[in-house]
Design a protein around this motif. Structure first.
Motif, short mmCIF file in Angstrom:
data_model
loop_
_atom_site.label_atom_id
_atom_site.label_comp_id
_atom_site.label_asym_id
_atom_site.label_seq_id
_atom_site.Cartn_x
_atom_site.Cartn_y
_atom_site.Cartn_z
N GLN A 73 -30.55 53.28 -90.92
CA GLN A 73 -31.45 52.29 -90.33
C GLN A 73 -30.72 50.98 -90.20
OE1 GLN A 73 -34.09 52.47 -93.97
NE2 GLN A 73 -34.54 50.39 -93.31
N GLY A 76 -33.26 45.06 -91.02
CA GLY A 76 -34.46 44.48 -90.42
C GLY A 76 -35.55 45.51 -90.13
N VAL A 77 -35.21 46.79 -90.16
CA VAL A 77 -36.24 47.83 -89.98
C VAL A 77 -37.01 47.93 -91.30
CG1 VAL A 77 -36.66 50.28 -89.59
CG2 VAL A 77 -34.90 49.10 -88.28
N GLN A 78 -38.32 47.77 -91.22
CA GLN A 78 -39.15 47.78 -92.43
C GLN A 78 -39.11 49.14 -93.11
OE1 GLN A 78 -42.95 46.64 -90.89
NE2 GLN A 78 -42.35 44.50 -90.60
N HIS A 79 -39.19 49.11 -94.44
CA HIS A 79 -39.12 50.35 -95.21
C HIS A 79 -40.27 51.30 -94.88
CE1 HIS A 79 -35.69 49.01 -97.48
NE2 HIS A 79 -36.32 47.88 -97.80
N GLY A 80 -41.46 50.74 -94.67
CA GLY A 80 -42.62 51.57 -94.32
C GLY A 80 -42.45 52.25 -92.97
N VAL A 81 -41.86 51.53 -92.03
CA VAL A 81 -41.60 52.08 -90.70
C VAL A 81 -40.58 53.21 -90.80
CG1 VAL A 81 -40.60 51.54 -88.43
CG2 VAL A 81 -42.21 49.96 -89.49
N ARG A 83 -39.92 54.99 -93.45
CA ARG A 83 -40.54 56.10 -94.19
C ARG A 83 -41.36 56.97 -93.25
NH1 ARG A 83 -45.24 57.26 -96.77
NH2 ARG A 83 -45.07 58.49 -98.66
N LYS A 84 -42.16 56.33 -92.38
CA LYS A 84 -42.96 57.10 -91.41
C LYS A 84 -42.06 57.90 -90.46
CE LYS A 84 -46.75 55.81 -89.42
NZ LYS A 84 -47.81 55.10 -88.69
#
Length: 193
Positions: A73, A76-81, A83-84
């Motif tokens: 990743q 800047g890519v969010q961890h929740g994003v 994870r999905k």
């Protein structure tokens, strides 16, 4: 009329007809001298190979095996994003199948596919690359190159090997950056920040 009678009637009708001796073609003279235009086109065709605008690595890459997991990743890519994406929870909007392609063909297809995804506003896609289990050396060649290529494309935000029902380690989910048009649309909807 029988077949024999028909044949005789045909021959009777064709009695005075003669075969054409000359071929029914126009003869065009081939110029023997090359014009300056011909020479220049020949020179440029030989001298300058077509520019390859594809930035993807064509060199040797780190070899990966059939069961190696692809995961990357951009900062800047969010961890929740992420994870999905990793769990395959985003709808797959497009797919590219690289099975039975050469590395050169796959390189072109991946580059064109990701550019098309940006152009058409597709954000979550899957690329089927295969596991390479049948390769005698145990190296998943397309998978190895794909792992390198995806990090080289600015439009790719993240990727992860797919869930088992989508192909497992023989496929990869890819998150694609929004196009400038889509970013502008979001700014208009939600107010610029």
């Amino acid at each position: 009329m029988t077949s024999k009678e028909e044949r005789l009637a045909f021959l009777e009708e064709m009695k005075g007809v003669r075969r054409i001796r000359k071929p029914n073609r126009v003869e065009t003279p081939v110029p023997r001298e090359l014009t300056p235009g011909h020479l220049e086109r020949q020179r440029s065709a030989v001298a300058a190979p077509a520019l390859d605008r594809n930035p993807l690595t064509a060199d040797v890459v780190e070899p990966l095996g059939a069961h190696d997991i692809l995961s990357w990743q951009r900062p800047g890519v969010q961890h929740g994003v992420f994870r999905k994406l990793r769990l395959g929870q985003y709808p797959i909007e497009a797919r590219l199948d690289l099975h039975r392609m050469t590395v050169a063909q796959a390189r072109k297809e991946v580059f064109d596919f990701i550019n098309d995804c940006v152009r058409y506003g597709l954000r979550s896609v899957i690329i089927l690359h295969g596991k390479g289990e049948r390769n005698p050396d145990g190296i998943a060649q397309l998978k190895s190159y794909l792992a390198k290529w995806l990090t080289e494309l600015d439009a790719v935000l993240a990727f992860h090997s797919a869930q088992k029902h989508h192909g497992g380690t023989g496929a990869v989910y890819v998150m694609v950056r929004k196009s400038e048009r889509d970013k502008q649309h979001n700014r208009e909807l939600h107010g610029s920040r």
